[in-house]
Design an enzyme around this catalytic site. Structure first.
Site, short mmCIF file in Angstrom:
data_model
loop_
_atom_site.label_atom_id
_atom_site.label_comp_id
_atom_site.label_asym_id
_atom_site.label_seq_id
_atom_site.Cartn_x
_atom_site.Cartn_y
_atom_site.Cartn_z
N LYS A 51 -11.99 3.38 36.57
CA LYS A 51 -10.82 3.77 35.79
C LYS A 51 -9.93 2.56 35.55
O LYS A 51 -9.45 2.32 34.45
CB LYS A 51 -10.04 4.89 36.53
CG LYS A 51 -10.73 6.25 36.45
CD LYS A 51 -10.09 7.30 37.35
CE LYS A 51 -10.90 8.59 37.27
NZ LYS A 51 -10.43 9.66 38.17
N GLN A 95 -6.21 10.62 42.78
CA GLN A 95 -7.65 10.88 42.85
C GLN A 95 -7.95 11.98 43.88
O GLN A 95 -7.45 11.95 45.00
CB GLN A 95 -8.39 9.58 43.20
CG GLN A 95 -9.90 9.68 43.17
CD GLN A 95 -10.48 9.89 41.77
OE1 GLN A 95 -9.84 9.57 40.77
NE2 GLN A 95 -11.68 10.43 41.70
N ASP A 118 -4.17 13.94 34.13
CA ASP A 118 -5.30 14.80 34.50
C ASP A 118 -5.21 16.18 33.86
O ASP A 118 -6.20 16.91 33.86
CB ASP A 118 -5.30 15.00 36.03
CG ASP A 118 -6.24 14.06 36.75
OD1 ASP A 118 -7.30 13.74 36.18
OD2 ASP A 118 -5.92 13.66 37.88
#
Ligand code: GUN
Length: 280
Positions: A51, A95, A118
């Protein structure tokens, strides 16, 4: 047809790069993404590294904040609160999975919905399911963009989703409903999974079981999107038996090189969307 997620993701990243060059000229600033990584989960470490790499590559200011497994919840919540207030930060991602002593819902709820790259915050989940503008989770968004490359008009198609997770199955269903698909969500208690799959024009497999979907589960001409990334003795395998299913499907994503690269490209796209919202 094999759907080349790697190439499609590359094309998307090229478009994003151009947008960031425009932002530099217009706003004299670029989007910022902060990823919080807690603990030592090997898969999470690789995902986060990728990422960061791709974010930097397109010109996003990216930073990773690492905490040990033992970090307390308040430290993370305080950090999120500071990032929420920081004008240089457009997007925040924590995460998953998290250590057991940290409450996932509390963490997700603490992120400002407009910085929630997200799309996991209840405000974004609610907006998506109500058909309003929202941040959309990266993996289903990536699957959706791949599907649209194969089929422009999804109206009336029967989509069967394997897996009902908040990360993928549920938001995937919402995206497909928006496109006027007929949607079936299956899960571990579904009675006859094979027959559900056989009725599908579109299959989205996200259950984490290597080679679950066999050739005789798939209608001729169906489109098959494989979200699974399973580590096996034979290397990485998807949830779909690629060798068998590729003989009957009209189009299929490979593993690796299908959905994975799109997930990251969509995270970058969501970060840019957050930046645009903050500057509008
Ligand atoms: N862990 C596995 N996939 C994801 C994702 O899309 N977002 C976050 N935050 N964690 C993950």
């Amino acid at each position: 047809m094999i759907i080349d997620g790697k190439k499609i993701a590359e094309e998307l990243r090229e478009e994003l790069k151009k947008k960031i060059i425009e932002f530099k000229a217009t706003y004299k600033s670029v989007p910022g993404l902060t990823v919080i990584l807690i603990g030592e989960d090997p898969a999470s470490k690789i995902y986060v590294k990728n990422k960061e790499k791709y974010a930097k590559d397109v010109g996003i200011n990216s930073e990773v904040i690492k905490y040990p497994d033992s970090v307390d919840e308040k430290t993370v919540l305080d950090k999120i609160s500071n990032l929420n207030k920081d004008k240089k930060i457009s997007g925040i991602l924590v995460q998953l999975p998290l250590p057991k002593h940290i409450n996932k819902k509390k963490i997700i709820d603490a992120i400002l919905p407009n910085k929630d790259v997200d799309g996991f915050h209840p405000v974004n989940v609610g907006n998506l399911s109500s058909g309003y503008e929202s941040k959309v989770p990266c993996t289903p968004l990536g699957c959706y963009l791949l599907l649209r490359k194969v089929e422009k008009d999804l109206k009336g198609k029967h989509a069967v989703i394997l897996g009902r997770s908040n990360l993928n199955g549920k938001p995937m269903a919402q995206l497909l409903l928006k496109e006027n698909c007929t949607v079936t969500i299956t899960h571990s208690k579904t009675k006859d999974l094979k027959n559900e799959c056989k009725r599908a024009d579109i299959i989205i497999a996200a259950v984490g079981q290597p080679k679950l979907v066999k050739g005789d589960w798939v209608k001729k001409g169906a489109i098959v999107i494989d979200v699974g990334i399973n580590k096996t003795a034979n290397g990485l395998e998807g949830d779909v038996d690629f060798k068998e299913v590729s003989k009957v499907a009209k189009a299929i994503t490979p593993v690796p090189g299908g959905v994975g690269p799109m997930t990251i490209a969509c995270l970058l796209s969501n970060t840019i969307e957050c930046f645009k919202t903050a500057n509008s």
